[in-house]
Write a protein that holds these residues in place. Structure first.
Motif, PDB file in Angstrom:
ATOM      1  N   UNK A 119      25.806 119.036  28.628  1.00 34.06           N
ATOM      2  CA  UNK A 119      24.513 118.746  28.041  1.00 34.06           C
ATOM      3  C   UNK A 119      24.073 117.326  28.300  1.00 34.06           C
ATOM      4  N   UNK A 120      22.778 117.102  28.205  1.00 31.77           N
ATOM      5  CA  UNK A 120      22.232 115.779  28.486  1.00 31.77           C
ATOM      6  C   UNK A 120      22.801 114.723  27.552  1.00 31.77           C
ATOM      7  N   UNK A 121      23.156 115.099  26.322  1.00 35.00           N
ATOM      8  CA  UNK A 121      23.668 114.135  25.352  1.00 35.00           C
ATOM      9  C   UNK A 121      25.190 114.154  25.238  1.00 35.00           C
ATOM     10  N   UNK A 122      25.857 114.926  26.063  1.00 34.41           N
ATOM     11  CA  UNK A 122      27.314 114.975  26.038  1.00 34.41           C
ATOM     12  C   UNK A 122      27.891 113.899  26.967  1.00 34.41           C
ATOM     13  N   UNK A 123      29.103 113.471  26.647  1.00 33.41           N
ATOM     14  CA  UNK A 123      29.691 112.339  27.354  1.00 33.41           C
ATOM     15  C   UNK A 123      30.757 112.787  28.338  1.00 33.41           C
ATOM     16  N   UNK A 124      30.960 111.942  29.378  1.00 31.88           N
ATOM     17  CA  UNK A 124      32.022 112.187  30.334  1.00 31.88           C
ATOM     18  C   UNK A 124      32.524 110.853  30.875  1.00 31.88           C
TER      19      UNK A 124
END
Length: 403
Positions: free
Chosen positions: A266-271
């Motif tokens: 998702x656009x707001x998920x981190x990696x």
């Protein structure tokens, strides 16, 4: 002449008085009553038929009203009686639920059994408390049947249909049959269980576990039931709060990822993108968990011309690692060296993605590890001689969960 006229007048008056005396009765006190004594005799004769007619008709009107519900009632009762389900067939002639405990992987927690005898089971509060690390409940005991051939034993979760896994129960031995001969003459067969009820996949919260016996005719009966309370105390690492070493120390999101071909998140998920670096997870007590699930994606052949990401992956140690200290960094670079052996807390083999940045997972077993302290997550990028193994090969981590 005048005297004659007067005499005639007196005679007429006297006649009138005599008539009046004949039609009046003198009372004892000398008063005279009017001739009305016949009225009470005539009144009942006239009014009686009038009064009795409505009295006679009233029951005639009420009888049909009373008979209608009396006629319908039996019809209703018969219908209700026909809808009643038949009494269930008794299946269990005798039983003994002897022991139950948590299973972690393949190991039974013998130090914390819920009960260890049938007597303990009778006194148990019928509540089993587990956490996310418990894979199964080991149940032990036996059930006797009324039928000549023993049935099977199984379990049901949250009221669902019972399942009878192969091998969940086996024919009971002679010791059980001898006991039944002395205590339960109506029992003609028996089955014993030393089996697992899987609970790993259950969501956190309250559940109902029932143990069920089914005879050879297909009749079922619950012979034990209890509440299971599962607590999910797994630890999900917030990637937005970690620090990273290596070539790409920035924390990215799906919206501002370094490469447009990064994993589908998702656009707001981190990696975190790793290249000769580590993720500083923070302090963790590994004794509270049985494994670490790492979600990641790697570079793979087929997208970039002349790439050999498979060869670069094969040149490394192909390990995902939990470390208690960061690795040393090669001088004049941002590239970490292989970790020191005493820094390795746990490790597992990981696979390259099937396609470029295709998300996959790897599990690191920490069920036997009691380490509590600072923890780092890393992957191999070097070969066994500590030389460069991977060059353009990248790896992105999208999730770290301790379970």
């Amino acid at each position: 002449m005048k005297k004659l006229i007067v005499l005639l007048a007196l005679c007429m008056v006297f006649s009138v008085v005599l008539v009046a005396c004949d039609n009046n009765t003198e009372t004892p006190d000398g008063t005279t009553e009017a001739p009305a004594t016949d009225a009470p005799t005539e009144a009942p004769t006239t009014e009686a038929p009038t009064t009795e007619e409505p009295t006679t008709e009233a029951p005639t009107t009420e009888e049909p009203t009373t008979e209608e519900p009396t006629t319908e009632a039996p019809t209703t009762e018969e219908s209700t009686s026909e809808e009643q389900p038949p009494e269930p067939v008794k299946v269990v002639a005798s039983m003994s639920f002897d022991a139950m405990g948590n299973v972690y992987g393949t190991e039974i927690d013998m130090d914390n059994l819920y009960f260890a005898t049938a007597t303990d089971y009778a006194a148990w509060d019928k509540v089993a408390n587990i956490d996310h690390r418990v894979d199964c409940l080991k149940v032990a005991g036996w059930v006797a049947f009324f039928t000549e051939t023993e049935g099977v034993l199984g379990y049901a979760v949250d009221g669902a249909a019972a399942v009878y896994p192969e091998g969940f129960s086996t024919p009971a031995g002679q010791d059980v049959m001898d006991h039944l001969a002395a205590t339960a003459p109506d029992a003609h067969s028996a089955a014993r269980m030393f089996s697992d009820v899987p609970v790993k996949a259950l969501e956190a919260g309250e559940h109902t576990i029932a143990l069920v016996a089914k005879d050879v005719d297909g009749n079922e009966e619950i012979f034990a039931e209890f509440k299971l309370v599962k607590v999910d105390n797994s630890l999900t690492i917030d990637l937005s709060g970690v620090t990273v070493t290596g070539s790409y120390p920035t924390i990215y999101t799906g919206a501002n990822a370094l490469f447009p071909t990064t994993p589908a998140i998702g656009a707001d998920e981190y990696l975190v993108t790793l290249h000769y670096g580590s993720i500083n997870i923070g302090e963790v007590d590994l004794s509270q968990y049985s494994k670490v699930v790492v979600t990641y994606a790697t570079a793979a052949d087929g997208l970039m011309p002349d790439s050999n990401f498979t060869g670069e992956y094969e040149a490394t140690g192909k390990r995902v690692l939990l470390l208690n200290a960061p690795s040393d960094i090669q001088p004049d670079s941002a590239f970490e060296l292989l970790p020191a052996e005493d820094a390795i807390v746990a490790t597992a083999h990981y696979e390259i993605s099937n396609s470029f940045m295709e998300i996959t997972t790897v599990e690191i077993d920490i069920s036997e590890i009691d380490y509590n302290g600072q923890l780092y997550l890393s992957f191999d990028f070097r070969n066994s001689e500590n030389a460069f193994g991977a060059l353009g090969y990248l790896l992105s981590v999208t999730g770290i969960v301790f379970e």
